[in-house]
Design a protein around this motif. Structure first.
Motif, PDB file in Angstrom:
ATOM      1  N   ASP A 286       0.866  -1.187   0.000  1.00  0.00           N
ATOM      2  CA  ASP A 286       0.000   0.000   0.000  1.00  0.00           C
ATOM      3  C   ASP A 286       0.900   1.232   0.000  1.00  0.00           C
ATOM      4  O   ASP A 286       1.007   1.942   0.994  1.00  0.00           O
ATOM      5  CB  ASP A 286      -0.907  -0.013   1.238  1.00  0.00           C
ATOM      6  CG  ASP A 286      -1.881   1.163   1.240  1.00  0.00           C
ATOM      7  OD1 ASP A 286      -2.130   1.730   0.166  1.00  0.00           O
ATOM      8  OD2 ASP A 286      -2.376   1.500   2.335  1.00  0.00           O
ATOM      9  N   PRO A 287       1.592   1.491  -1.125  1.00  0.00           N
ATOM     10  CA  PRO A 287       2.611   2.548  -1.168  1.00  0.00           C
ATOM     11  C   PRO A 287       2.026   3.940  -0.934  1.00  0.00           C
ATOM     12  O   PRO A 287       0.959   4.273  -1.445  1.00  0.00           O
ATOM     13  CB  PRO A 287       3.183   2.422  -2.592  1.00  0.00           C
ATOM     14  CG  PRO A 287       2.108   1.768  -3.382  1.00  0.00           C
ATOM     15  CD  PRO A 287       1.401   0.853  -2.436  1.00  0.00           C
ATOM     16  N   LYS A 288       2.747   4.730  -0.122  1.00  0.00           N
ATOM     17  CA  LYS A 288       2.338   6.099   0.173  1.00  0.00           C
ATOM     18  C   LYS A 288       3.562   7.004   0.076  1.00  0.00           C
ATOM     19  O   LYS A 288       4.673   6.572   0.409  1.00  0.00           O
ATOM     20  CB  LYS A 288       1.724   6.187   1.573  1.00  0.00           C
ATOM     21  CG  LYS A 288       0.454   5.365   1.739  1.00  0.00           C
ATOM     22  CD  LYS A 288      -0.036   5.401   3.174  1.00  0.00           C
ATOM     23  CE  LYS A 288      -1.301   4.536   3.337  1.00  0.00           C
ATOM     24  NZ  LYS A 288      -1.766   4.492   4.728  1.00  0.00           N
ATOM     25  N   PRO A 289       3.382   8.249  -0.341  1.00  0.00           N
ATOM     26  CA  PRO A 289       4.523   9.168  -0.467  1.00  0.00           C
ATOM     27  C   PRO A 289       5.301   9.333   0.833  1.00  0.00           C
ATOM     28  O   PRO A 289       6.524   9.412   0.825  1.00  0.00           O
ATOM     29  CB  PRO A 289       3.860  10.490  -0.899  1.00  0.00           C
ATOM     30  CG  PRO A 289       2.555  10.097  -1.505  1.00  0.00           C
ATOM     31  CD  PRO A 289       2.107   8.876  -0.776  1.00  0.00           C
ATOM     32  N   GLU A 290       4.581   9.359   1.965  1.00  0.00           N
ATOM     33  CA  GLU A 290       5.278   9.579   3.229  1.00  0.00           C
ATOM     34  C   GLU A 290       6.216   8.436   3.591  1.00  0.00           C
ATOM     35  O   GLU A 290       7.183   8.619   4.336  1.00  0.00           O
ATOM     36  CB  GLU A 290       4.278   9.809   4.376  1.00  0.00           C
ATOM     37  CG  GLU A 290       3.305   8.678   4.619  1.00  0.00           C
ATOM     38  CD  GLU A 290       1.990   8.895   3.880  1.00  0.00           C
ATOM     39  OE1 GLU A 290       1.006   8.238   4.260  1.00  0.00           O
ATOM     40  OE2 GLU A 290       1.956   9.706   2.934  1.00  0.00           O
ATOM     41  N   THR A 291       5.942   7.234   3.077  1.00  0.00           N
ATOM     42  CA  THR A 291       6.836   6.101   3.346  1.00  0.00           C
ATOM     43  C   THR A 291       8.199   6.333   2.706  1.00  0.00           C
ATOM     44  O   THR A 291       9.238   6.080   3.324  1.00  0.00           O
ATOM     45  CB  THR A 291       6.221   4.798   2.802  1.00  0.00           C
ATOM     46  OG1 THR A 291       4.918   4.625   3.354  1.00  0.00           O
ATOM     47  CG2 THR A 291       7.089   3.611   3.179  1.00  0.00           C
ATOM     48  N   VAL A 292       8.202   6.825   1.478  1.00  0.00           N
ATOM     49  CA  VAL A 292       9.466   7.110   0.797  1.00  0.00           C
ATOM     50  C   VAL A 292      10.194   8.255   1.497  1.00  0.00           C
ATOM     51  O   VAL A 292      11.405   8.205   1.700  1.00  0.00           O
ATOM     52  CB  VAL A 292       9.217   7.460  -0.687  1.00  0.00           C
ATOM     53  CG1 VAL A 292      10.531   7.819  -1.376  1.00  0.00           C
ATOM     54  CG2 VAL A 292       8.546   6.295  -1.400  1.00  0.00           C
ATOM     55  N   HIS A 293       9.452   9.280   1.886  1.00  0.00           N
ATOM     56  CA  HIS A 293      10.066  10.403   2.591  1.00  0.00           C
ATOM     57  C   HIS A 293      10.663   9.937   3.915  1.00  0.00           C
ATOM     58  O   HIS A 293      11.736  10.384   4.318  1.00  0.00           O
ATOM     59  CB  HIS A 293       9.029  11.496   2.841  1.00  0.00           C
ATOM     60  CG  HIS A 293       8.511  12.117   1.580  1.00  0.00           C
ATOM     61  ND1 HIS A 293       7.363  12.869   1.546  1.00  0.00           N
ATOM     62  CD2 HIS A 293       8.975  12.084   0.299  1.00  0.00           C
ATOM     63  CE1 HIS A 293       7.141  13.285   0.303  1.00  0.00           C
ATOM     64  NE2 HIS A 293       8.105  12.812  -0.470  1.00  0.00           N
TER      65      HIS A 293
END
Length: 565
Positions: A433-440
């Motif tokens: 469940d990819p989210k932008p905040e995970t990468v950040h």
């Protein structure tokens, strides 16, 4: 902890405590009370919303023990262990209250006006692990108990003839020969001439003031209300002429009532039986077995036993293994402490679910375990199947549970091997469940690793190479160890603090911390196949999570710049 509101009552009567200066003595310390107090009462206040300020906490703990050393005070620390089955119902209620506090902390804006007395507090996940790490590092004598620490603290205090330092008012009930020092009056930051100002409570003064037979102190504690029992919420308060809140008036009323019970020609056991029966009849309640059990815990405090092998018990007591093991082996249960996270999302502990399954498998031989965790804002119990591997497979269990290949760690510094493995596991499992905040958050973690590497022993020309191919991300950071980098890190952190807190980003980091803590405990259980990182130093990266999305954006900008060099 202890008798409800008893510390407030004692504060109203100055003659119950003696003003003392602590020096050249020993001190039995309630470890949990100490690390809670140091974290919550620090000035400036340590972070609770954004993953915790472990370096700041370490400074506070080290300063405390340095003060004791300067005053020639010898500390001996005791820590609570597993939870007894008789506290299970109380535990669920306590966990529910902690969840409410965690939600309140998460929703409270930084800098807002909150009455200090009612400000909620929630301990970050790794505080206890950091505290134990510091005790080992400083060579301070300590012991993790198998169950509740109170009985062992009491026995040790009377054996060594030392006072007890705690916030637990149970030590006002026990006959501690050298007295009880409440942490809120232990003014170690006001040390002067090698002495620490404090207030010393003794049970004898308390009984003398209230004209109470010392044999009835356990009865008073039992009916007043502790972790096990509570009697007559209103009647005793209504009968008291003392000023103050109802809870305080209730205690005055009970003490007056017990002091008037006729106890002629009775032994201590008969006194307690007679006084309890009188109190129960007075409020017209049916005597509950919990009152007698509570009284017995004060009269005959007992150390907790366990069926674990001796070598395991020794490792638990020395802090080499977590006390969670006790409840998993003896009761097949695991209580997941409340943490500050985004309550609109599933529990952060779900991220470490698979790691816990391996943990349970090793300890139970493949049996089912029960976990207590939040579901929304409610506490639910859930049956969890454990994963049991053969002895041959267990050799690679830590890497297998974290889904990392051995070859991927060849160029990683020893102190970063476990954190990097945890980060790979955490990042891969969130990709469903990819989210932008995970990468950040990933960028911020990697930046934290680089910052951490600056604190490791190294030569000035040393460089750090981080390679993480397992997450389909080739990242090479080649950085000279320079003061300039540390300066920029501080500026980045200060800028982030001024920005608004983002729940989704904090939640991602809470998930990572849950994975980290469980991996630390699994690594310990496996006799440390991966070098154990120094949590207090490593967790410096928590300081950069005030706004991880902002840091992630800044990180990407800096990466582009560094890749050109």
């Amino acid at each position: 902890m202890g008798v409800l509101k008893l510390d407030d009552l004692i504060d109203q009567i100055p003659s119950l405590c003696e003003e003392v200066n602590i020096e050249k003595t020993g001190l039995i310390i309630d470890g949990a009370a100490l690390y809670y107090s140091l974290y919550y009462k620090s000035d400036p206040k340590l972070d609770q919303r954004c993953g915790g300020d472990y370096p700041g906490f370490k400074d506070e703990v080290c300063n405390f023990f340095k003060t004791l050393q300067d005053c020639e005070v010898t500390p001996c620390v005791f820590l609570d262990g597993g939870l007894g089955s008789d506290k299970r119902e109380h535990l669920v209620s306590h966990l529910k209250k902690k969840l409410e506090k965690a939600k309140s902390v998460a929703e409270t804006e930084l800098g807002c006006s909150v009455q200090k007395r009612y400000r909620p507090n929630v301990l970050p996940p790794l505080v206890r692990d950091v505290f134990i790490e510091i005790l080992k590092e400083k060579g301070i004598e300590f012991k993790q108990c198998l169950g509740e620490a109170d009985p062992e603290i009491f026995f040790a205090a009377n054996q060594k003839q030392w006072p007890v330092l705690s916030i637990d008012t149970d030590f006002c009930i026990y006959d501690v020969h050298k007295g009880f020092l409440h942490l809120k009056h232990f003014e170690w930051k006001r040390k002067k001439d090698g002495k620490i100002p404090a207030k010393l409570y003794t049970r004898s003064k308390f009984c003398e003031h209230f004209k109470l037979d010392p044999a009835l102190m356990p009865v008073f504690a039992s009916i007043a209300g502790n972790d096990y029992s509570r009697l007559g919420k209103e009647i005793f308060a209504n009968e008291s002429s003392s000023p103050g809140q109802n809870d305080i008036k209730r205690l005055y009323g009970m003490l007056r009532f017990l002091s008037e019970v006729k106890l002629d020609s009775c032994n201590d056991s008969e006194k307690r039986e007679h006084a309890l029966q009188n109190a129960v009849n007075h409020v017209r309640e049916i005597e509950d077995r919990s009152f007698k059990l509570s009284i017995q815990k004060y009269v005959e405090p007992k150390k907790t036993d366990s069926e674990l092998p001796l070598w395991v018990l020794q490792k638990i007591e020395s802090g080499e293994l977590t006390t969670f093991i006790i409840n998993i082996v003896d009761q097949k249960t695991m209580t997941l402490p409340a943490i500050v996270e985004d309550f609109s999302q599933p529990s952060s502990y779900r991220a470490a679910y698979r790691i816990r399954q391996y943990f349970y498998g090793l300890l139970t031989g493949g049996q089912m375990c029960t976990e207590y965790d939040r579901d929304g804002e409610e506490i639910k119990d859930k049956r969890v199947p454990s994963i049991l591997l053969s002895s041959a497979e267990q050799e690679q269990l830590q890497l297998q549970s974290l889904q990392v290949q051995t070859s991927a760690l060849e160029n990683i510094p020893d102190q970063l091997k476990l954190p990097v493995c945890v980060t790979v596991f955490w990042f891969k499992n969130l990709q469903s469940d990819p989210k932008p905040e995970t990468v950040h958050c990933l960028y911020a973690l990697l930046l934290g690793f680089v910052y951490y590497s600056l604190m490791l022993p190294h030569q000035p020309e040393d460089k750090l190479l981080l390679v993480s191919g397992s997450v389909s991300l080739k990242l090479c950071l080649i950085l000279s160890v320079e003061d300039e980098f540390e300066r920029k890190m501080k500026a980045l952190k200060d800028a982030a603090i001024r920005r608004k807190w983002q729940p989704c980003v904090a939640h991602a980091f809470s998930q990572w911390q849950c994975c980290m803590r469980q991996s630390l405990h699994l690594n310990q259980l496996l006799c440390s196949p991966l070098p154990e990182p120094q949590c207090a130093r490593f967790s410096a990266l928590s300081g950069f999570t005030v706004d991880l999305s902002f840091i992630g954006w800044q990180m990407k900008t800096r990466l582009k710049k560094y890749r050109k060099h």
